[in-house]
Write a protein that holds these residues in place. Structure first.
Motif, PDB file in Angstrom:
ATOM      1  N   VAL A  56     -44.482  29.437   0.897  1.00 48.14           N
ATOM      2  CA  VAL A  56     -44.363  30.155  -0.377  1.00 48.14           C
ATOM      3  C   VAL A  56     -43.545  29.351  -1.377  1.00 48.14           C
ATOM      4  CG1 VAL A  56     -43.320  32.163  -1.485  1.00 48.14           C
ATOM      5  CG2 VAL A  56     -44.706  32.465   0.562  1.00 48.14           C
TER       6      VAL A  56
ATOM      7  N   ILE B  19     -49.010  34.104  -5.699  1.00 52.13           N
ATOM      8  CA  ILE B  19     -48.758  33.188  -4.578  1.00 52.13           C
ATOM      9  C   ILE B  19     -48.115  33.938  -3.417  1.00 52.13           C
ATOM     10  CG2 ILE B  19     -47.378  31.217  -3.824  1.00 52.13           C
ATOM     11  CD1 ILE B  19     -47.759  30.049  -6.629  1.00 52.13           C
TER      12      ILE B  19
ATOM     13  N   LYS C 233     -47.040  24.731  -8.057  1.00 50.01           N
ATOM     14  CA  LYS C 233     -47.779  25.418  -9.115  1.00 50.01           C
ATOM     15  C   LYS C 233     -47.014  25.417 -10.427  1.00 50.01           C
ATOM     16  CE  LYS C 233     -51.614  26.783  -7.134  1.00 50.01           C
ATOM     17  NZ  LYS C 233     -52.943  26.368  -7.646  1.00 50.01           N
TER      18      LYS C 233
ATOM     19  N   LYS D 156     -45.371  26.132  -2.560  1.00 51.18           N
ATOM     20  CA  LYS D 156     -46.470  26.421  -3.476  1.00 51.18           C
ATOM     21  C   LYS D 156     -45.952  26.842  -4.848  1.00 51.18           C
ATOM     22  CE  LYS D 156     -50.147  27.596  -0.228  1.00 51.18           C
ATOM     23  NZ  LYS D 156     -51.109  28.637   0.221  1.00 51.18           N
ATOM     24  N   ILE D 157     -44.867  27.605  -4.889  1.00 50.34           N
ATOM     25  CA  ILE D 157     -44.289  28.002  -6.178  1.00 50.34           C
ATOM     26  C   ILE D 157     -43.844  26.761  -6.949  1.00 50.34           C
ATOM     27  CG2 ILE D 157     -42.314  29.157  -7.253  1.00 50.34           C
ATOM     28  CD1 ILE D 157     -42.511  31.294  -5.094  1.00 50.34           C
TER      29      ILE D 157
ATOM     30  N   GLN E 123     -50.534  36.521  -1.823  1.00 53.59           N
ATOM     31  CA  GLN E 123     -51.583  35.859  -1.060  1.00 53.59           C
ATOM     32  C   GLN E 123     -51.058  35.342   0.277  1.00 53.59           C
ATOM     33  OE1 GLN E 123     -54.873  35.644  -1.907  1.00 53.59           O
ATOM     34  NE2 GLN E 123     -55.206  34.741   0.123  1.00 53.59           N
ATOM     35  N   GLU E 124     -49.857  34.744   0.264  1.00 55.21           N
ATOM     36  CA  GLU E 124     -49.277  34.250   1.508  1.00 55.21           C
ATOM     37  C   GLU E 124     -48.978  35.392   2.471  1.00 55.21           C
ATOM     38  OE1 GLU E 124     -48.599  31.126   2.724  1.00 55.21           O
ATOM     39  OE2 GLU E 124     -49.849  30.454   1.069  1.00 55.21           O
TER      40      GLU E 124
ATOM     41  N   ASP F 285     -52.985  24.521   2.933  1.00 61.53           N
ATOM     42  CA  ASP F 285     -52.376  25.690   2.315  1.00 61.53           C
ATOM     43  C   ASP F 285     -51.067  26.068   2.974  1.00 61.53           C
ATOM     44  OD1 ASP F 285     -54.383  25.902   0.531  1.00 61.53           O
ATOM     45  OD2 ASP F 285     -55.525  27.409   1.642  1.00 61.53           O
TER      46      ASP F 285
END
Length: 295
Positions: A110, A145, A117, A113-114, A148-149, A195
């Motif tokens: 998480v 995000i 992004k 990805k943050i 979704q995770e 991912d």
């Protein structure tokens, strides 16, 4: 009604740049069920130490007396240095609070990805608008995000739990930051893809420690330089104040001298006029007491 499962969700997540909070995610249902914890205050108390430390990825116990379903909460963080178009650097930090039994791999995924992004989002905004992103534009992306995770974690928990530290597990080891790494290199588990953050990503991220340290030293030097400039301005102000008082005192003395000189000149002129009149009248009427004119 069964209590909510705290072990599958983040309670709180925040994205900061140079210790300034930009975006925040709150799981209101879970946060409101914890009456003795202020997540924002807990992060604010630790953020200064997190940004000043050399560790790029780590975890901190939130509090020994704060318990959720009889398990402590933990604060996780991930940092990254980003370079601006003008050559300056910013320190971006993602901090999350979660149940201690939540998969560390999911939390790291998480946060990574943050960060990724937001870097893409900021570069896109700089290209299109030529300025900084406004508050609130990235928040829906950040919320998406996390949600979704969490859904992926519910559907494929083994993908996230493989190689991570879990209660009772003996397949992992700690990296010294409170976050577990797989002893083996490679992917996290069968079926895992790009991912999900991989253990070797943590080793690559920790190579940026010196860069973060240098950035913090630069910020400290800038603050010290600013303090020196402020002290210099204060000294100059004091000198100007002293000079103005001295100038005012000298101006008063000069004014008094000019006043005395003016009246001295006027006294001399009046005396000369009186003396000339005396001479003229005395010549006509006789000296010294104008006897002819009086008689």
């Amino acid at each position: 009604m069964s209590p909510p499962d705290y072990s599958k969700n983040l309670l709180y997540a925040t994205l900061t740049v140079n210790s300034t909070t930009l975006f925040t995610y709150e799981n209101y249902k879970l946060i409101h069920s914890i009456t003795n914890l202020n997540c924002s205050e807990a992060i604010s108390q630790e953020l200064g130490l997190i940004n000043a430390s050399k560790t790029l990825i780590g975890s901190i116990p939130v509090s020994s007396n704060v318990k959720v379903t009889n398990t402590n909460l933990a604060l996780y963080f991930m940092k990254k240095v980003i370079t601006n178009g003008d050559g300056s650097n910013d320190l971006m930090t993602v901090v999350t609070i979660a149940h201690n039994s939540l998969s560390k791999t999911m939390i790291l995924s998480v946060m990574k990805k943050i960060i990724d992004k937001y870097i893409e989002f900021r570069a896109k905004v700089d290209t299109i608008k030529g300025g900084q992103p406004s508050t609130g534009e990235f928040k829906p992306i950040m919320n998406k995000i996390i949600e979704q995770e969490e859904r992926n974690y519910d559907l494929k928990p083994l993908v996230y739990n493989y190689g991570s530290i879990e209660p009772g597990g003996d397949r992992t080891s700690s990296n010294g930051n409170g976050i577990g790494n797989n002893n083996k290199t490679g992917n996290i588990g069968p079926g895992s893809g790009s991912d999900v953050i991989q253990p070797n990503n943590l080793l690559l991220a920790n190579e940026e420690v010196e860069e973060v340290r240098q950035l913090m030293l630069d910020n400290i030097n800038k603050l010290m330089s600013r303090g020196n400039r402020i002290n210099s301005l204060v000294d100059q102000t004091d000198r100007l104040t002293t000079s103005s008082l001295v100038f005012q005192k000298k101006a008063q003395q000069i004014r008094q001298k000019m006043w005395l000189s003016k009246y001295k000149v006027m006294g001399i002129l009046v005396s000369m006029v009186v003396f000339i009149l005396y001479l003229i009248v005395g010549d006509l009427c006789g000296y010294p007491f104008f006897d002819r004119c009086v008689n």
